[in-house]
Design an enzyme around this catalytic site. Sequence first.
Site, PDB file in Angstrom:
ATOM      1  N   ARG A  93       0.843  -1.200   0.000  1.00 54.39           N
ATOM      2  CA  ARG A  93       0.000   0.000   0.000  1.00 54.39           C
ATOM      3  C   ARG A  93       0.876   1.247   0.000  1.00 54.39           C
ATOM      4  O   ARG A  93       0.611   2.194  -0.737  1.00 54.39           O
ATOM      5  CB  ARG A  93      -0.915  -0.019   1.225  1.00 54.39           C
ATOM      6  CG  ARG A  93      -2.268  -0.705   1.019  1.00 54.39           C
ATOM      7  CD  ARG A  93      -2.158  -2.135   0.506  1.00 54.39           C
ATOM      8  NE  ARG A  93      -3.445  -2.792   0.430  1.00 54.39           N
ATOM      9  CZ  ARG A  93      -3.937  -3.560   1.405  1.00 54.39           C
ATOM     10  NH1 ARG A  93      -3.249  -3.753   2.513  1.00 54.39           N
ATOM     11  NH2 ARG A  93      -5.110  -4.134   1.250  1.00 54.39           N
ATOM     12  N   ASP A 146      -0.666  -6.380  -4.034  1.00 49.07           N
ATOM     13  CA  ASP A 146      -2.051  -6.050  -3.693  1.00 49.07           C
ATOM     14  C   ASP A 146      -2.617  -5.223  -4.839  1.00 49.07           C
ATOM     15  O   ASP A 146      -1.951  -5.005  -5.860  1.00 49.07           O
ATOM     16  CB  ASP A 146      -2.136  -5.290  -2.366  1.00 49.07           C
ATOM     17  CG  ASP A 146      -3.406  -5.633  -1.603  1.00 49.07           C
ATOM     18  OD1 ASP A 146      -4.497  -5.315  -2.088  1.00 49.07           O
ATOM     19  OD2 ASP A 146      -3.300  -6.239  -0.514  1.00 49.07           O
ATOM     20  N   HIS A 194      -7.451  -9.049  -4.470  1.00 49.96           N
ATOM     21  CA  HIS A 194      -6.393  -8.048  -4.321  1.00 49.96           C
ATOM     22  C   HIS A 194      -5.418  -8.117  -5.507  1.00 49.96           C
ATOM     23  O   HIS A 194      -4.204  -8.036  -5.334  1.00 49.96           O
ATOM     24  CB  HIS A 194      -5.652  -8.241  -3.002  1.00 49.96           C
ATOM     25  CG  HIS A 194      -6.473  -7.877  -1.796  1.00 49.96           C
ATOM     26  ND1 HIS A 194      -6.840  -6.579  -1.514  1.00 49.96           N
ATOM     27  CD2 HIS A 194      -7.020  -8.642  -0.825  1.00 49.96           C
ATOM     28  CE1 HIS A 194      -7.572  -6.559  -0.398  1.00 49.96           C
ATOM     29  NE2 HIS A 194      -7.704  -7.794   0.036  1.00 49.96           N
ATOM     30  N   GLU A 236     -10.413 -11.684   1.299  1.00 47.69           N
ATOM     31  CA  GLU A 236     -11.270 -10.635   0.750  1.00 47.69           C
ATOM     32  C   GLU A 236     -11.423 -10.711  -0.768  1.00 47.69           C
ATOM     33  O   GLU A 236     -11.450  -9.700  -1.461  1.00 47.69           O
ATOM     34  CB  GLU A 236     -10.728  -9.253   1.154  1.00 47.69           C
ATOM     35  CG  GLU A 236     -10.706  -9.043   2.660  1.00 47.69           C
ATOM     36  CD  GLU A 236     -10.121  -7.717   3.076  1.00 47.69           C
ATOM     37  OE1 GLU A 236     -10.586  -7.146   4.068  1.00 47.69           O
ATOM     38  OE2 GLU A 236      -9.179  -7.244   2.398  1.00 47.69           O
ATOM     39  N   TRP A 241      -7.040 -14.229  10.883  1.00 45.37           N
ATOM     40  CA  TRP A 241      -7.131 -12.784  11.124  1.00 45.37           C
ATOM     41  C   TRP A 241      -8.540 -12.337  11.500  1.00 45.37           C
ATOM     42  O   TRP A 241      -8.708 -11.330  12.170  1.00 45.37           O
ATOM     43  CB  TRP A 241      -6.648 -11.996   9.907  1.00 45.37           C
ATOM     44  CG  TRP A 241      -7.587 -11.966   8.733  1.00 45.37           C
ATOM     45  CD1 TRP A 241      -7.699 -12.894   7.756  1.00 45.37           C
ATOM     46  CD2 TRP A 241      -8.528 -10.928   8.410  1.00 45.37           C
ATOM     47  NE1 TRP A 241      -8.660 -12.517   6.838  1.00 45.37           N
ATOM     48  CE2 TRP A 241      -9.174 -11.315   7.220  1.00 45.37           C
ATOM     49  CE3 TRP A 241      -8.883  -9.725   9.007  1.00 45.37           C
ATOM     50  CZ2 TRP A 241     -10.163 -10.544   6.609  1.00 45.37           C
ATOM     51  CZ3 TRP A 241      -9.866  -8.945   8.412  1.00 45.37           C
ATOM     52  CH2 TRP A 241     -10.492  -9.361   7.222  1.00 45.37           C
ATOM     53  N   ASP A 294      -1.775  -1.395  12.923  1.00 48.46           N
ATOM     54  CA  ASP A 294      -2.150  -0.094  12.382  1.00 48.46           C
ATOM     55  C   ASP A 294      -3.329   0.499  13.151  1.00 48.46           C
ATOM     56  O   ASP A 294      -3.772   1.606  12.848  1.00 48.46           O
ATOM     57  CB  ASP A 294      -2.461  -0.171  10.887  1.00 48.46           C
ATOM     58  CG  ASP A 294      -3.394  -1.316  10.532  1.00 48.46           C
ATOM     59  OD1 ASP A 294      -3.262  -2.395  11.118  1.00 48.46           O
ATOM     60  OD2 ASP A 294      -4.246  -1.134   9.638  1.00 48.46           O
TER      61      ASP A 294
END
Length: 773
Positions: free
Chosen positions: A167, A196, A262, A325, A391, A418
Amino acid sequence: MRAFLKTARHSGWAALLLSSTAFAQTVPPLTPLPASLTLGKGSFTVANGTAIAVPAGDTAAVAAAKLLAAHVKVERGLTLGATGTSGAIRFERDTAIQGAEAYRMTVDAKGVRIAASGDRGLLYGAMTLAQLLSPDHGFGKPVKLPALNVEDAPRFGWRGLMLDITRHFQPIEFVYGVVDQMASVKLNTLHLHLTDDQGWRFEVKRYPKLTEIGGWRTPPSTGGAPGPKVGGFYTQEQLKALVTYAAERGVTIVPEIDLPGHAQALVAAYPELGIFGDHTEVSHDWGVNPYLFNPGPKGIAFVKEVLDELMAVFPGTYIHLGGDEAVKDQWERSPEVQAQIKALGLKDENGLQSWMIEQFGAYLEQHGRRLIGWDEILEGGLPKSASVMSWRGEKGAVEAANAGHDVVLSPAPTLYLDSLQSDRSDEPPGRLSIQTLADVYKYEPMPAGIDAAKASHVLGAQGNAWSEYLITPYQVQHVLFPRAAAIAEITWSGKDKRDFTGFVTRLQPQMARWRRSGMEVADSAFAVDYKLQGTRGEALRANQAKVALTSQTGFGTIRYTLDGKQPTAKSPVYKAPLTLKPGTTITAAAFDAAGLATATPRAFDTSRTALLTRTSSDMVACPKGALGLRVPLNAEAQENAPVFNVNLFDTCTAYPAAPLDVATGFTVDVARTPRNYGLAHDFNKVRAHYNVSTYGELIVRARCIAAAKDPTIKPIVVGTFPLPDPAKAPQQFRFSGTLPKLSGDEDLCFQFTSPLSDPFYTVEKVVLTEASK
């Protein structure tokens, strides 16, 4: 005894107690806490020139000795003597010590002996000795170590951190620095998130466009023209050198190539590897995007070719293939993919992902490697070859471990680094699910739902530093340290040894070591927090503010000043809430037993203007909303401020308990930030507001929160301001208005009605004003 205690204080052992009995029970300031430590009689002094002995021809012992010398040079200011076959600090091999990471360290009047059977054992013994030579007032001076014996080995084999350098790309030198400081607390696994939607950071020589195109993105616009492209990538030569460097420090690097989701950077580089062949750009939107890679023969062959090059660079056992995801809409709408699902006899798209993971798991197994993925790979059935990184809580880990699969615990939000460490306004950007040092420390990596017979399948745990909002090296280091020490202790030390009070005491020297090594270390857990007793309106009406002072850890003695000067170890001790006339500024910090401040002093202004002011960090969510993110002004901002607490689903925040019987007007500072959120199936949760002017308005309402709770209460519109053209107006601007005379405290909501196609608006600060006297 007095002479020894004087030396002890100068060598960083200020916690040593006066009686010999107490001294025998004292725990040295080591992080993580060793499995066993006993103190003996006598001592040994380490000074400039103290030589190090290693077995002849033992390259791993030489590496451990060099690492010891390097840390001691930086952290203590001593230059140890040359490494040879004789010396007072001796590294030895002992096959009786079981475990590749286990070691024994003995200090007596003759010197220091570090023994281990494995290479990492020697290394960790060296790091324990380096910690004993802690930074303190005696920097550069000899250190008198008491006689002791340490028998030590880790609880878990996977003790890790994850860096998301996709990112926001970070220079390779930054990664080297993290590796160094992982080794200092015996963390041994660095998970690199290399691909990603927002970038592809791993050079694949067979597919050069992955980095030529996929390694760079255009930042999102805030209304005007977007800025120049940002990004970067690591060459294979750079990464091979990093792998070697890390291995010398006991750190294994686990690379991650994220798929099938991703994958937008991949598809931007090679559209033919996507589903529909359409051309897209590398994404600048954080979250979940729709692009998947093509699971047909070409796609499977592509991934195997990438794995070939990945395995040539990273020799470790595990290769991470993401799996998280991956919204399946593109697969659902593709006739070719649907035909593939039918031909393979699979139930659905989740079954296809499971089949795909099995193909890659088998391929890696053929090459002596193992596949690990995020817990979504459980959906559709977990292939025999796969391990799971859990996760989404612990459910995935429990399910996989009980089925006989190895697992790593990395649950959000606790181990998502984060997440902010406090609610103070001086925290850099991140997630607003605050995870303190104590939260991380109390996490138990062995989930209760795992059968005792399956406990060996729990490899360990790691903390993840996702970087959507971590832009600079400073910000990444800020979230890693000191919480990395908590992860080190919960994965190395026994559960029965968990003691937060003792941990924060031992952590102070480690924080100093990291700072001497050039790391940014957050002091959030030790900083003084201020809590106004009662509302701001009550303080203004009484012309008196009552303020309580606390810290997250409670470590040290809080001392304060009221005269604008910085507090010292001789400043007044805080004992009870302070009652002050508005206008006084409190400045405070906690001090340890040696009289050293444990954090940078923080200040609290009790002036009437300050009490009438709310920054973004003081605002709350409007009705039916929640503030989930703390974002910078721009997606690539290099500064830590300004930052804005936002609800990405609604452009509305509220000033709680505004004293509208005191204030007569207001000024609101507005900021326009990027609207760069990939919301996938949550897109319909974004609240649209009908704009009645060209670019929308800012509507200020009083009693909005109360009205949401009680339908008999009607909100009061106190101001409406048309928004300017985002393509022409500055990014930060200001509106002012008057307030109606109301009784007592009322909430104020600041609602923006800009079209959802426009950038995101939020409030930076609201200042209420009083009538002139």
